[in-house]
Scaffold this motif. Sequence first.
Motif, PDB file in Angstrom:
ATOM      1  N   LYS A  75      -7.358   7.339   3.979  1.00  0.00           N
ATOM      2  CA  LYS A  75      -6.192   6.786   3.289  1.00  0.00           C
ATOM      3  C   LYS A  75      -6.101   5.277   3.509  1.00  0.00           C
ATOM      4  O   LYS A  75      -5.804   4.507   2.572  1.00  0.00           O
ATOM      5  N   ALA A  84       0.859  -1.191   0.000  1.00  0.00           N
ATOM      6  CA  ALA A  84       0.000   0.000   0.000  1.00  0.00           C
ATOM      7  C   ALA A  84       0.888   1.231   0.000  1.00  0.00           C
ATOM      8  O   ALA A  84       2.073   1.168   0.360  1.00  0.00           O
ATOM      9  N   ASP A  85       0.330   2.362  -0.392  1.00  0.00           N
ATOM     10  CA  ASP A  85       1.080   3.608  -0.463  1.00  0.00           C
ATOM     11  C   ASP A  85       0.897   4.414   0.812  1.00  0.00           C
ATOM     12  O   ASP A  85      -0.232   4.750   1.184  1.00  0.00           O
ATOM     13  N   GLU A 130      -6.360   2.524   0.383  1.00  0.00           N
ATOM     14  CA  GLU A 130      -5.265   1.602   0.075  1.00  0.00           C
ATOM     15  C   GLU A 130      -5.698   0.146   0.244  1.00  0.00           C
ATOM     16  O   GLU A 130      -5.294  -0.729  -0.536  1.00  0.00           O
TER      17      GLU A 130
END
Length: 625
Positions: A245, A110-111, A249
């Motif tokens: 976020k 994941a980022d 993700e």
Amino acid sequence: MIIYESTKQQFMDDVTEDTIAVKIHNQYVQKIGRAAMGEINAWNNSMNYLYKVLNTSDIPDDVGIAIEYRIPATPRRVDFMITGLNEQDQYSVVIIELKQWTEVETVEDADGLVQTYFNRTKTRTSHPSYQAWSYARLINDYNETVQNEAVQLYPCAYLHNYIQTDNDPLLHPIYDPYIEEAPIFSKGDALKLRGFITTYIKKTDRTQSLYLIEHGKIKPSKSLQDSLLSMLQGNQEFIMIDDQKVVYEEALRLAKQAQSGKKQVLIVEGGPGTGKSVLGINLLVELTARELVCQYVTKNSAPRSVYMKKLQQNVKKSVIDNLFKGSGVYYEALPDEFDCLIVDEAHRLNEKSGLFKNKGINQTMEIIRASRFSVFFIDEYQKIAMHDVGSKEQIRHYAEITELTLASQFRCNGSDGYLAWLDDVLEIRETANADGFDFEYDIRLYDDPNKLRDEIFSKNQINNKARMLAGYCWDWKSDGKNNPGVHDIQLEQYQFFMSWNLSNTTTWAIDPESIEQVGCIHTSQGLEFDYVGVIIGEDMRYEYNRIITDPFKRAKTDKSLSGFKTLYKKDKDEALRIADQIIRNTYRTLMTRGTKGCYIYCVDPHLKAYLQRRLALQGAVVWLG
């Protein structure tokens, strides 16, 4: 809003005198509400570390210090800010994200996420550098004065309990883009952090930067419908923070996993304004860019119609039609025909499809069957019709699921407390916000519906983003469905007359002439405005020291209670229970459509008095005659 504000010298004195946590806590309780013991302990711990960092003559004694600054239009708070002037005499602000963490694991699929422990549970969360960077971006995006006055923002993160190791997971190369924007400092790095601060803070600005941040002109919040085209063109219109976020993700990870064979189903639970629709559109854009066959699904046609009208001048109709779908079109779909179906307002799903509810078996099951990966955004407190059957329990019945929650409130001026307070006031559920909320949200009670309407008309002149809404207690007259001269809603006592939204448009929410009409739940759910004026009809009253609902005061033309009378004959208690939930949820939904304010008129004077008492607990009611 800043909880604690001082000069560096005053901050140092407060830490020395061991009063800093008490002062922060007292201000926090006064401005926001009760604080958890964990927060108080964190303040005690972190401020002592920051004392060591700031204990140098290289940082002037009269630079500004701000603790717990709430970012406009969000519920998120910046832990610590130091303000002054840089070498070029520009306003300069160092933003410090503080963490008590001692353990971290890298997340490579994941980022911008890491894993750490919260309440002894291993949890994915934003990397501290991503968090600090995203907070700085939000301040810059929302505060027009920060932009105009060229206030320079320098974010960083300080994990004062965290001991770095060789090949440290916190510093893995995948995080380099965010660490470059917001450096990481850990245990033993007090002097390094001091060096970072002194690079950008050279002299005092006499707290002028703090003033610009606290009192600067705030830009209007972006609305999804206005940003949709830009998002579909691949532009980042909304910065995802914290739980947003994490959900984004995780959805991308599951989508990728689903293409390898195993079907994936994700439930995302969140109340009004938690960013469900924004997340859904962001996922639609990203998954489509990855060449996956993806559609955005809503049962309610109002948001789809608004989105389509916003897009139709720049995007081919065939493309729009293929991206946005109703929930009743998948009963004939082949298994795994789609790579991803993103279902917004999943609580509104029906059992069967078609005009006569005679097609298919179950919309939830059909969506899961039709897609390798399905995402259900859901808020069960927004069920507003007898035939709304979408639920977490039903989704679980048809598939193994991953379940996540969105808590951050981005509507109602970013006040998490307003939604919790409203749930408590409407007796939907007991919450910790019984005594009030952060009153930066503009909520008013009106004695006269004409004055409420005048104020909404005035607000609408700014940008066509204010609307009148009402509970469905007045019949939608057949001869007035396309005739604004026929007044469906009549309050004779005040000589107040207005029409329901006309049936010759599907985009009431954005049509300029709609200000002359009153919207119902069906034309407003899933959409947002700056301000809403809500008329609460006789279906909700205050009697015997409690709120009561009365389905027999609903309009005969209201289809949301279709089936109530039949069920009432078979099972009176169950029929009244379901109707009670629908009526409360309806007003909860109407009263959370406004991002900046909600103005209310109650037909029942006792309900008006009750709401006035609840608001007066913090002395924040605006009472207009």
